[in-house]
Design a protein around this motif. Sequence first.
Motif, short mmCIF file in Angstrom:
data_model
loop_
_atom_site.label_atom_id
_atom_site.label_comp_id
_atom_site.label_asym_id
_atom_site.label_seq_id
_atom_site.Cartn_x
_atom_site.Cartn_y
_atom_site.Cartn_z
N LEU A 75 0.83 -1.21 0.00
CA LEU A 75 0.00 0.00 0.00
C LEU A 75 0.86 1.25 0.00
O LEU A 75 0.60 2.21 -0.76
CB LEU A 75 -0.94 -0.01 1.21
N LEU A 76 1.88 1.28 0.84
CA LEU A 76 2.77 2.45 0.90
C LEU A 76 3.46 2.69 -0.44
O LEU A 76 3.49 3.82 -0.96
CB LEU A 76 3.81 2.27 2.00
N VAL A 77 4.00 1.63 -1.01
CA VAL A 77 4.72 1.75 -2.28
C VAL A 77 3.76 2.13 -3.41
O VAL A 77 4.07 3.02 -4.22
CB VAL A 77 5.46 0.44 -2.61
N SER A 78 2.60 1.52 -3.46
CA SER A 78 1.65 1.79 -4.54
C SER A 78 1.10 3.20 -4.47
O SER A 78 1.00 3.89 -5.49
CB SER A 78 0.51 0.77 -4.49
N VAL A 79 0.74 3.64 -3.26
CA VAL A 79 0.19 5.00 -3.10
C VAL A 79 1.25 6.04 -3.42
O VAL A 79 0.97 7.01 -4.15
CB VAL A 79 -0.37 5.19 -1.67
N ALA A 80 2.47 5.89 -2.90
CA ALA A 80 3.53 6.85 -3.16
C ALA A 80 3.88 6.89 -4.64
O ALA A 80 4.05 7.98 -5.23
CB ALA A 80 4.76 6.51 -2.33
N SER A 81 4.01 5.72 -5.27
CA SER A 81 4.34 5.68 -6.69
C SER A 81 3.23 6.29 -7.54
O SER A 81 3.51 7.03 -8.50
CB SER A 81 4.59 4.23 -7.13
N PHE A 202 -1.89 2.43 -9.82
CA PHE A 202 -1.94 1.69 -8.55
C PHE A 202 -1.91 0.19 -8.78
O PHE A 202 -1.14 -0.53 -8.14
CB PHE A 202 -3.20 2.09 -7.77
N VAL A 203 -2.74 -0.29 -9.70
CA VAL A 203 -2.80 -1.73 -9.96
C VAL A 203 -1.48 -2.24 -10.53
O VAL A 203 -1.01 -3.33 -10.17
CB VAL A 203 -3.97 -2.05 -10.91
N SER A 204 -0.84 -1.46 -11.41
CA SER A 204 0.43 -1.88 -12.02
C SER A 204 1.51 -2.04 -10.96
O SER A 204 2.25 -3.04 -10.96
CB SER A 204 0.86 -0.87 -13.07
N VAL A 205 1.63 -1.07 -10.06
CA VAL A 205 2.66 -1.14 -9.03
C VAL A 205 2.33 -2.24 -8.02
O VAL A 205 3.20 -2.97 -7.56
CB VAL A 205 2.81 0.23 -8.32
N TRP A 206 1.07 -2.38 -7.66
CA TRP A 206 0.64 -3.40 -6.70
C TRP A 206 0.99 -4.80 -7.18
O TRP A 206 1.38 -5.66 -6.39
CB TRP A 206 -0.86 -3.28 -6.46
N ASN A 207 0.86 -5.04 -8.48
CA ASN A 207 1.06 -6.37 -9.04
C ASN A 207 2.52 -6.67 -9.40
O ASN A 207 2.80 -7.76 -9.93
CB ASN A 207 0.19 -6.56 -10.28
#
Length: 275
Positions: A75-81, A202-207
């Motif tokens: 969550l932290l990485v996806s939101v920040a990115s 968000f989905v790209s970074v999350w996956n």
Amino acid sequence: MKRKMKVKYIQLLATNVFMTGLICFPIMYIFYMSIQPAANILSYPPRFSFKSITLENYKSVFVLTPLVRFIINSLLVSVASTFLQVALACTCAFALSFYKYKIKDFLFLVILSTVMIPAQTIFIGNYLIIRQMGLLNTYAALILPNSVSAFGIFFIRQYFKTIPFEFYEAAKVEGCSNFDYLFKILVPISKPAIGSFMIYSFVSVWNQYMWPLLVTDKDEIRTVQIGISMLQAAEQQNIGLIAAGVIVVILPTLLIFIIGHSQLVKGLTAGALKS
């Protein structure tokens, strides 16, 4: 005429229902496996029964791996990115849409050409840079390579091009600065495009799986996709356990899509109106 319209409507409805079921069936089947004991899943021939529903697989997921920590990291990485990608995409798209300078089209062509470069080809270069900067096993190593999106710049720029240039000229006449025009006028009327790109980002970074695996080797920093692979290594024969982990992982992205699907559709259709 009305009868033909009704027949076409029924045909379209039946096609949509069939395609929806076909697409959703894998997720529904994974969910079914996640609430079944191992004996039912591995039985032959397969037995489909809801009499033996159990939540033990979900409990075991959080016992065998620090999945909560992995989810927080993702969550932290996806939101920040996502925030960085949207901010940089908007500012860059603004410069490519409303500024006038000789090499503007050339710069846009260079940015657009990078979309065709597979991400895997630059992993080694990015890894060497991150290692030399001493950022391995840090959130910065996960966020910085995902802070800029060439696709995002292209997508937002295409939407900005649909907005009449006269708006910008009128705002400048009224004494509006470029910063105020971008964030007070342009961004609010571009919510469909920005919202859809936020979901995509968000989905790209999350996956992501390969890049977090390269730059992290501590559970405190690792993301949720690596956690799923750890489940597979820990319990290779317990398919229900792995299925439960998959369901837990896809819930945040599914929730994001449900909340923002209308913005996603509006942004994709509006961004294609004008080049």
